[in-house]
Design an enzyme around this catalytic site. Structure first.
Site, PDB file in Angstrom:
ATOM      1  N   ASN A 152       0.792  -1.106  -0.173  1.00 39.73           N
ATOM      2  CA  ASN A 152      -0.250  -0.073   0.092  1.00 39.73           C
ATOM      3  C   ASN A 152       0.939   1.112   0.002  1.00 39.73           C
ATOM      4  OD1 ASN A 152      -0.304  -1.196   2.807  1.00 39.73           O
ATOM      5  ND2 ASN A 152      -0.825   0.762   3.400  1.00 39.73           N
ATOM      6  N   ASP A 153       0.618   2.212   0.917  1.00 35.51           N
ATOM      7  CA  ASP A 153       1.220   3.434   0.689  1.00 35.51           C
ATOM      8  C   ASP A 153       2.626   3.641   0.331  1.00 35.51           C
ATOM      9  OD1 ASP A 153      -1.150   3.561   2.192  1.00 35.51           O
ATOM     10  OD2 ASP A 153      -0.063   4.479   3.863  1.00 35.51           O
ATOM     11  N   PHE A 209       4.400   1.497  10.277  1.00 38.64           N
ATOM     12  CA  PHE A 209       3.560   1.832   9.262  1.00 38.64           C
ATOM     13  C   PHE A 209       4.194   3.193   8.441  1.00 38.64           C
ATOM     14  CE2 PHE A 209      -1.076   1.022  11.197  1.00 38.64           C
ATOM     15  CZ  PHE A 209      -0.754  -0.447  11.016  1.00 38.64           C
ATOM     16  N   GLU A 323      -5.058  10.979   7.052  1.00 40.67           N
ATOM     17  CA  GLU A 323      -3.722   9.918   7.080  1.00 40.67           C
ATOM     18  C   GLU A 323      -2.888  10.709   6.314  1.00 40.67           C
ATOM     19  OE1 GLU A 323      -5.535   5.358   7.556  1.00 40.67           O
ATOM     20  OE2 GLU A 323      -5.562   6.122   5.581  1.00 40.67           O
ATOM     21  N   TRP A 413      -8.886   1.722  -0.850  1.00 39.05           N
ATOM     22  CA  TRP A 413      -9.187   0.669   0.427  1.00 39.05           C
ATOM     23  C   TRP A 413     -10.362  -0.121   0.277  1.00 39.05           C
ATOM     24  CZ3 TRP A 413      -5.549  -1.340   2.855  1.00 39.05           C
ATOM     25  CH2 TRP A 413      -4.373  -1.017   3.354  1.00 39.05           C
TER      26      TRP A 413
HETATM   27  C1  FRU Z   1      -3.070   4.738   4.911  1.00 43.27           C
HETATM   28  C2  FRU Z   1      -2.493   3.682   6.045  1.00 43.27           C
HETATM   29  C3  FRU Z   1      -1.815   4.623   6.859  1.00 43.27           C
HETATM   30  C4  FRU Z   1      -1.079   3.534   7.558  1.00 43.27           C
HETATM   31  C5  FRU Z   1      -0.772   2.605   6.511  1.00 43.27           C
HETATM   32  C6  FRU Z   1      -0.688   1.069   7.166  1.00 43.27           C
HETATM   33  O1  FRU Z   1      -3.552   3.740   3.750  1.00 43.27           O
HETATM   34  O2  FRU Z   1      -3.575   3.330   6.774  1.00 43.27           O
HETATM   35  O3  FRU Z   1      -2.461   5.655   7.654  1.00 43.27           O
HETATM   36  O4  FRU Z   1       0.288   4.010   8.212  1.00 43.27           O
HETATM   37  O5  FRU Z   1      -1.884   2.612   5.950  1.00 43.27           O
HETATM   38  O6  FRU Z   1      -0.324   0.348   6.210  1.00 43.27           O
END
Ligand code: FRU
Length: 611
Positions: A152-153, A209, A323, A413
């Site tokens: 992800n991110d 994270f 976020e 998401w």
């Molecule tokens: C955003 C998030 C962040 C977090 C990460 C966890 O997509 O929810 O806030 O640090 O993904 O994987």
């Protein structure tokens, strides 16, 4: 010390109720101990232990025990009835040591006392190789993707000595979210990415994270001159902020023993920090996720942080959690005037559902962010991308030539874990250059354009036409066939007397993406309801719409078509939509048509892309 299996057997025969053994591959010994508990012992010099995954099942808790000590705990959706794929556990750091997995499967996997049926135990295998050759039809050809597993991110992007480092949220043990680790890739041209071993792995304070990184050129933290310092959220029971640093150019990181460096009583994450030359302090923006606000801190050394202010309460879109912030200054209209931009990724609550990038423009005095207001004195909600699939976008620190280069996670998401891939899940968007412009409403907005480096991808110019009139009947262009039709399309259309100009990408299976330029409204829509596979999530079929700021005039449009995405940049990136698509066959034609009168294609160019 390494104890061979035979000895272990001998010990086991002394027990009153011997454990039950399962058939296992060479070098692997499986012993079921009792309710949902199994030991997998490894006696092999192989590089990897491959573990079987079945995504439909829940996580098993895999405690990795080395020489009798708990080394780490990972969570793996161990296969129970069918192996979707295997994931590698790297044994090389433990060569010559005793490695055992103490696995706890959940109660709901079996009704019997023993864990014999709880997983496909015979599919735990040792191997010197792990095959990462692409097996996926929908793996993008020119977007960054992880070699395998979930992503992800994007995190901690930093440019140093000619290299663009891209870290990212990764699960190395499956293609769904779990075991958050900073994966690492790097590039010298923003086009070709090299994959590296994980940069920061879960540790005693939790999983790792999102966060950011910057170069500490004055050694203010004491980690070394020009050390790359990373700040991330340690996610255990609480979310706390931690530091790590690298003195080998971002390849490996040391965890700061004084962690955490920042704790709050409420949920806060995704630290984004930078050196502010004006105030001569490190400046940090932290997402106060559930409070829908961003917190601003300052520090001389990244270790002691002072809270200065908060922004956001009641402002902008408030529906989801806040976020992944980012804060930077950019020139307005390429002039000497500058404005600060505060990115606040929110989820859910995006304009078309789920995740999206909200931003505010304004002023920042080093302590407080003051957002621009509209004519009525309200703070307007602005979106960086009006597609459904650009989230957690943040920018590179220390980019050259004053560039503000950013990249986002190309998913949402709402359905990221369900998209039809399995060897890997999710790609990043194309890297983009951010800039600011003043719109006719007097407001300052952010534009994003594909990074100029991407032009090297251009291969054959397959269509190059100017001055074509189009009517309702439409004019059809063939898309390149090489590399499953991936291409870049650039066109400029004068709508003339028409009220709507339509661009339709279609394949021979009748699947299509339709984009309408509504001349009066000045908007461009993107309809992916019949784009191919859409039924893996009820949130996937959608029509997204972006303002184009064309004022009803010419529409300049650049489309980047990859195997499972289309990125549309309208009017120099003033209107952007990033959307995933999963056509069962590549799109092979583009039809341009006009309604309510003729329109003129001033020029159109289609390039195949070399990958
Ligand atoms: C955003 C998030 C962040 C977090 C990460 C966890 O997509 O929810 O806030 O640090 O993904 O994987």
């Amino acid at each position: 010390m390494k104890i061979p299996f035979k000895k272990t057997f001998a010990l086991m025969t002394l027990a009153l109720s011997p454990a039950i053994y399962s058939i296992a591959a060479d070098g692997v010994k499986v012993e079921h101990l009792g309710t949902n508990n199994t030991l997998v012992r490894v006696d092999s010099d192989a590089r990897y232990l491959l573990m079987p995954v079945q995504e439909a099942y829940d996580d098993a808790t895999v405690n990795v025990v080395v020489d009798g000590k708990l080394e780490r705990t990972i969570y793996v959706r161990l296969a129970k009835s069918k192996v979707d794929y295997q994931v590698p556990f790297d044994l090389s750091p433990y060569k010559g040591h005793d490695v055992m997995l103490n696995i706890v499967t959940s109660q709901n996997r079996s009704t019997v006392r023993e864990a014999k049926e709880d997983a496909c135990w015979k599919n735990f295998e040792t191997s010197d190789t792990f095959d990462t050759t692409n097996r996926e039809k929908y793996r993008p050809a020119f977007h960054h993707t992880p070699l395998y597993g979930w992503m992800n991110d994007p995190n901690g992007m930093v440019y140093k000595d000619g290299t663009w480092h891209l870290y990212y949220q990764q699960n190395p043990y499956g293609s769904k979210w779990q075991n958050m680790t900073w994966g690492h890739s790097s590039s010298t041209d923003l086009v070709n990415w090299t994959h590296h071993p994980a940069a920061i792995e879960p540790n005693g304070l939790g999983s790792v994270f999102s966060g950011s990184a910057a170069i500490d050129s004055s050694n203010s933290a004491g980690f070394g001159n020009d050390a790359i310092v990373a700040m991330y959220t340690s996610a255990g029971v609480s979310q706390i902020q931690s530091l790590a640093w690298s003195t080998d150019g971002g390849m490996t990181f040391n965890i700061y023993p004084g962690n955490p460096v920042l704790t709050l009583e409420s949920e806060a994450r995704d630290p984004n920090f930078f050196w502010n030359p004006e105030t001569k302090t490190w400046t940090l923006v932290l997402a106060h996720a559930l409070d829908h606000e961003m917190l601003f801190f300052t520090s001389p050394d990244m270790k002691e942080w002072t809270l200065q202010s908060a922004f956001g309460n009641g402002e902008g879109a408030q529906d989801g959690v806040w976020e992944c912030p980012d804060l930077f200054k950019l020139p307005v209209d390429g002039s000497g005037k500058e404005k600060w931009v505060l990115l606040c990724n929110i989820n859910p609550g995006g304009p078309f559902g789920g995740s999206a990038i909200q931003y505010f423009t304004g002023d920042f005095d080093g302590k407080t962010f003051k957002a621009d207001t509209d004519a009525s004195g309200k703070i307007p909600t602005k979106w960086l991308d009006y597609g459904k699939d650009n989230y957690a976008l943040v920018s590179w620190s220390d980019a050259p030539d004053g560039r503000r280069t950013a990249i986002g996670w190309m998913s949402n998401w709402q359905y990221a874990a369900e998209v039809p891939t399995s060897q890997f899940r999710s790609a990043n968007t194309l890297p983009r250059e951010l800039s600011l412009f003043t719109a006719p409403d007097g407001q300052i907005y952010a534009a994003s354009t594909p990074s100029p480096e991407l032009e090297v991808l251009r291969g054959k110019l397959t269509v190059n036409e100017s001055g074509r009139s189009v009517t309702a009947k439409g004019r059809t262009y063939q898309l390149p066939q090489a590399n499953d039709g991936i291409c870049e399309i650039s066109l400029n259309v004068d709508p003339q007397k028409s009220s709507k100009v339509t661009f339709s990408l279609a394949n021979t299976a009748g699947e299509h993406v339709t984009m309408d330029y509504d001349v009066k409204a000045g908007t461009l829509s993107f309809d992916r309801r019949e784009s191919g596979l859409t039924d893996f999530s009820q949130d996937f079929p959608a029509v997204t719409v972006t303002p184009t700021f064309t004022d009803g005039g010419d529409l300049e449009l650049r489309l980047f078509v990859d195997r499972s995405s289309i990125e549309a940049f309208a009017n120099g990136g003033k209107g952007v939509m990033t959307n995933l698509v999963f056509p069962t066959l590549p799109y092979s034609t583009l039809t341009v048509s006009a309604e309510g009168g003729k329109a003129k294609i001033k020029n159109i160019r289609i390039h195949s892309l070399n990958v």
